[in-house]
Design an enzyme around this catalytic site. Structure first.
Site, PDB file in Angstrom:
ATOM      1  N   SER A  95       0.819  -1.203   0.000  1.00  0.00           N
ATOM      2  CA  SER A  95       0.000   0.000   0.000  1.00  0.00           C
ATOM      3  C   SER A  95       0.858   1.261   0.000  1.00  0.00           C
ATOM      4  O   SER A  95       1.785   1.396   0.799  1.00  0.00           O
ATOM      5  CB  SER A  95      -0.878  -0.018   1.247  1.00  0.00           C
ATOM      6  OG  SER A  95      -1.594   1.181   1.335  1.00  0.00           O
ATOM      7  N   MET A  96       0.546   2.171  -0.908  1.00  0.00           N
ATOM      8  CA  MET A  96       1.266   3.437  -0.969  1.00  0.00           C
ATOM      9  C   MET A  96       0.303   4.528  -1.404  1.00  0.00           C
ATOM     10  O   MET A  96      -0.305   4.438  -2.464  1.00  0.00           O
ATOM     11  CB  MET A  96       2.407   3.327  -1.979  1.00  0.00           C
ATOM     12  CG  MET A  96       3.722   3.754  -1.397  1.00  0.00           C
ATOM     13  SD  MET A  96       5.063   3.842  -2.597  1.00  0.00           S
ATOM     14  CE  MET A  96       4.463   3.145  -4.076  1.00  0.00           C
ATOM     15  N   HIS A  97       0.153   5.515  -0.566  1.00  0.00           N
ATOM     16  CA  HIS A  97      -0.695   6.646  -0.929  1.00  0.00           C
ATOM     17  C   HIS A  97       0.129   7.528  -1.850  1.00  0.00           C
ATOM     18  O   HIS A  97       1.079   8.160  -1.412  1.00  0.00           O
ATOM     19  CB  HIS A  97      -1.106   7.385   0.345  1.00  0.00           C
ATOM     20  CG  HIS A  97      -2.087   8.460   0.095  1.00  0.00           C
ATOM     21  ND1 HIS A  97      -3.405   8.198  -0.181  1.00  0.00           N
ATOM     22  CD2 HIS A  97      -1.953   9.796   0.032  1.00  0.00           C
ATOM     23  CE1 HIS A  97      -4.035   9.332  -0.386  1.00  0.00           C
ATOM     24  NE2 HIS A  97      -3.184  10.323  -0.264  1.00  0.00           N
TER      25      HIS A  97
ATOM     26  N   GLN B 271      -7.135  -0.890   0.647  1.00  0.00           N
ATOM     27  CA  GLN B 271      -6.739  -0.829   2.057  1.00  0.00           C
ATOM     28  C   GLN B 271      -7.741   0.014   2.863  1.00  0.00           C
ATOM     29  O   GLN B 271      -8.013   1.168   2.517  1.00  0.00           O
ATOM     30  CB  GLN B 271      -5.338  -0.225   2.223  1.00  0.00           C
ATOM     31  CG  GLN B 271      -4.868  -0.356   3.678  1.00  0.00           C
ATOM     32  CD  GLN B 271      -3.506   0.251   3.956  1.00  0.00           C
ATOM     33  OE1 GLN B 271      -3.344   1.462   3.927  1.00  0.00           O
ATOM     34  NE2 GLN B 271      -2.527  -0.603   4.202  1.00  0.00           N
TER      35      GLN B 271
ATOM     36  N   TYR C  98      -1.322   3.785  13.256  1.00  0.00           N
ATOM     37  CA  TYR C  98      -2.653   4.336  13.002  1.00  0.00           C
ATOM     38  C   TYR C  98      -3.666   3.782  14.019  1.00  0.00           C
ATOM     39  O   TYR C  98      -3.306   3.026  14.918  1.00  0.00           O
ATOM     40  CB  TYR C  98      -3.080   4.037  11.558  1.00  0.00           C
ATOM     41  CG  TYR C  98      -2.271   4.824  10.537  1.00  0.00           C
ATOM     42  CD1 TYR C  98      -2.370   6.220  10.481  1.00  0.00           C
ATOM     43  CD2 TYR C  98      -1.408   4.197   9.653  1.00  0.00           C
ATOM     44  CE1 TYR C  98      -1.629   6.953   9.555  1.00  0.00           C
ATOM     45  CE2 TYR C  98      -0.664   4.920   8.724  1.00  0.00           C
ATOM     46  CZ  TYR C  98      -0.781   6.305   8.682  1.00  0.00           C
ATOM     47  OH  TYR C  98      -0.047   7.033   7.769  1.00  0.00           O
TER      48      TYR C  98
ATOM     49  N   GLU D 211       5.857   7.950  14.079  1.00  0.00           N
ATOM     50  CA  GLU D 211       6.577   8.799  15.041  1.00  0.00           C
ATOM     51  C   GLU D 211       7.868   8.146  15.549  1.00  0.00           C
ATOM     52  O   GLU D 211       8.606   8.753  16.324  1.00  0.00           O
ATOM     53  CB  GLU D 211       5.653   9.135  16.218  1.00  0.00           C
ATOM     54  CG  GLU D 211       5.286   7.935  17.073  1.00  0.00           C
ATOM     55  CD  GLU D 211       4.006   8.166  17.882  1.00  0.00           C
ATOM     56  OE1 GLU D 211       2.946   8.392  17.264  1.00  0.00           O
ATOM     57  OE2 GLU D 211       4.084   8.129  19.116  1.00  0.00           O
TER      58      GLU D 211
HETATM   59  C1  LIG Z   1       4.762   7.723  -0.233  1.00  0.00           C
HETATM   60  C2  LIG Z   1       4.394   6.540   0.617  1.00  0.00           C
HETATM   61  C3  LIG Z   1       3.052   6.348   0.934  1.00  0.00           C
HETATM   62  C4  LIG Z   1       2.672   5.253   1.730  1.00  0.00           C
HETATM   63  N1  LIG Z   1       1.333   5.045   1.984  1.00  0.00           N
HETATM   64  C5  LIG Z   1       0.964   3.958   2.702  1.00  0.00           C
HETATM   65  C6  LIG Z   1      -0.421   3.685   2.929  1.00  0.00           C
HETATM   66  O1  LIG Z   1      -1.326   4.407   2.504  1.00  0.00           O
HETATM   67  N2  LIG Z   1      -0.722   2.571   3.648  1.00  0.00           N
HETATM   68  C7  LIG Z   1       0.255   1.723   4.124  1.00  0.00           C
HETATM   69  O2  LIG Z   1      -0.083   0.704   4.747  1.00  0.00           O
HETATM   70  N3  LIG Z   1       1.557   1.973   3.915  1.00  0.00           N
HETATM   71  C8  LIG Z   1       1.931   3.047   3.224  1.00  0.00           C
HETATM   72  N4  LIG Z   1       3.262   3.268   2.994  1.00  0.00           N
HETATM   73  C9  LIG Z   1       4.282   2.331   3.543  1.00  0.00           C
HETATM   74  C10 LIG Z   1       4.664   1.279   2.519  1.00  0.00           C
HETATM   75  O3  LIG Z   1       3.587   0.371   2.272  1.00  0.00           O
HETATM   76  C11 LIG Z   1       5.834   0.402   3.016  1.00  0.00           C
HETATM   77  O4  LIG Z   1       5.503  -0.216   4.215  1.00  0.00           O
HETATM   78  C12 LIG Z   1       7.074   1.205   3.244  1.00  0.00           C
HETATM   79  O5  LIG Z   1       7.346   2.033   2.151  1.00  0.00           O
HETATM   80  C13 LIG Z   1       8.272   0.260   3.529  1.00  0.00           C
HETATM   81  O6  LIG Z   1       8.414  -0.670   2.509  1.00  0.00           O
HETATM   82  P1  LIG Z   1       9.520  -0.505   1.348  1.00  0.00           P
HETATM   83  O7  LIG Z   1      10.809  -0.760   2.054  1.00  0.00           O
HETATM   84  O8  LIG Z   1       9.186  -1.532   0.314  1.00  0.00           O
HETATM   85  O9  LIG Z   1       9.360   0.906   0.842  1.00  0.00           O
HETATM   86  C14 LIG Z   1       3.664   4.354   2.229  1.00  0.00           C
HETATM   87  C15 LIG Z   1       5.002   4.576   1.893  1.00  0.00           C
HETATM   88  C16 LIG Z   1       5.372   5.642   1.114  1.00  0.00           C
HETATM   89  C17 LIG Z   1       6.823   5.836   0.757  1.00  0.00           C
END
Ligand SMILES: Cc1cc2nc3c(=O)[nH]c(=O)nc-3n(C[C@H](O)[C@H](O)[C@H](O)COP(=O)(O)O)c2cc1C
Length: 304
Positions: free
Chosen positions: A25-27, A101, A171, A258
């Site tokens: 998930s990534m916003h 999500q 959250y 945090e």
């Molecule tokens: C720009 C951005 C937005 C994110 N939005 C969400 C989100 O909406 N929900 C969520 O569960 N995680 C969100 N994450 C966290 C990512 O899902 C992930 O856990 C985090 O980037 C670490 O994984 P990675 O090492 O593959 O980046 C977000 C991360 C980034 C960088």
């Protein structure tokens, strides 16, 4: 896991994924732009075309006070069902699968952006938010559980292949689980049994709305990286209870927003936190549920 296995199909409840690669998930904020939905569709379909087995959208707020900010995705209005249909249709047309999500920011929400009071299990302010939250009343706790369930029903109607319940990263759900943010003295706080009641009731309510065959993913915190927060033993107990409550897949999140320890990729060595997901997987060899780690999907299904 061999790289070949990563591209083999896998079944999650009644859903068969074309591969085990999951886009977490990534916003991305595209929905706030002009022609935002079209841009989001282009972004996700590109990933679906390129062998991502399951896309998890950025968080979609289950109620206005749970929103993560301006132009944040939502799933609390009936109109949201029609709004999201073109996205699920487009992903399906290129052979992909997509989960929504279900998100509630709790004390991480900003009153100036949501226009609502900030709410949390207890009136304890986050160090990264100028707003002090209001403690949810017992009635509001029930309403929030119902909001997750209605949101899941809408997600299914909109054509999403699964829902992911956002229970990590500090959250609202995570705030109920941790003693740092939950000082309630009713059935929702105190003992760990009480603190995990909120996520477990959400899972049961969601299952009640979506039926037994629909995949439910739960994003749980494998490591809070917050002093005096949830212990390892509690985390393992929660994983076990989530499985009993009918979760099909655990997605292991690391750290709260945090937390002073960096957790987002590019700031940490690759695969740094995979052992946390692996240890949850390994402690539960007897379970049939699957565990996701960032970067790697760890299989626990003995038949796979
Ligand atoms: C720009 C951005 C937005 C994110 N939005 C969400 C989100 O909406 N929900 C969520 O569960 N995680 C969100 N994450 C966290 C990512 O899902 C992930 O856990 C985090 O980037 C670490 O994984 P990675 O090492 O593959 O980046 C977000 C991360 C980034 C960088």
């Amino acid at each position: 896991m061999s790289s070949q296995l990563l591209f083999n199909p896998i079944k999650i409840n009644s859903l068969t994924l074309p591969s085990r690669v999951i886009m977490g998930s990534m916003h991305v904020g595209l929905e706030g732009e002009e022609n935002g939905l079209e841009k989001l569709i282009a972004f996700y379909t590109e990933r679906a075309k390129n062998k991502v087995g399951l896309i998890v959208t950025g968080g979609a707020a289950v109620c206005p006070e749970g929103s993560g900010g301006l132009h944040f995705m939502s799933i609390y209005n009936d109109e949201d069902v029609e709004y999201w249909k073109p996205l699920t249709k487009a992903v399906h047309e290129v052979g992909g699968k997509i989960a929504l999500q279900l998100f509630h920011a709790g004390r991480y929400a900003y009153q100036a952006l949501t226009g609502c009071n900030v709410v949390a299990p207890s009136a304890i302010q986050s160090p990264i938010n100028p707003d002090k939250p209001h403690a949810l009343t017992a009635e509001q706790v029930q309403e929030t559980i119902a909001a997750f369930a209605s949101a899941a029903k809408r997600a299914k109607e909109a054509g999403f292949d699964a829902v992911e319940i956002m229970g990590s990263e500090g959250y609202l759900i995570n705030q109920f689980i941790s003693p740092v943010t939950n000082e309630r003295e009713d059935e929702w706080g105190g003992s760990f049994e009480n603190r995990m009641r909120f996520p477990l009731e959400i899972v049961k309510a969601v299952r009640g709305e979506v039926g037994s065959a629909y995949p439910i993913i739960f994003r749980m915190s494998g490591l809070d990286l917050i002093e005096n927060s949830t212990t390892e033993a509690e985390t393992l107990t929660l994983a076990k209870e989530l499985e009993k409550a009918s979760v099909d897949l655990l997605n292991i999140g690391i750290g709260w927003h945090e937390s002073k320890v960096p957790t987002i990729s590019m700031k940490v060595p690759r695969n740094r936190f995979v052992p946390v997901a692996a240890s949850i997987k390994n402690r539960f060899q007897f379970l049939s549920l699957l565990v996701i780690a960032s970067i790697i999907l760890l299989m626990q299904n003995k038949s796979s």
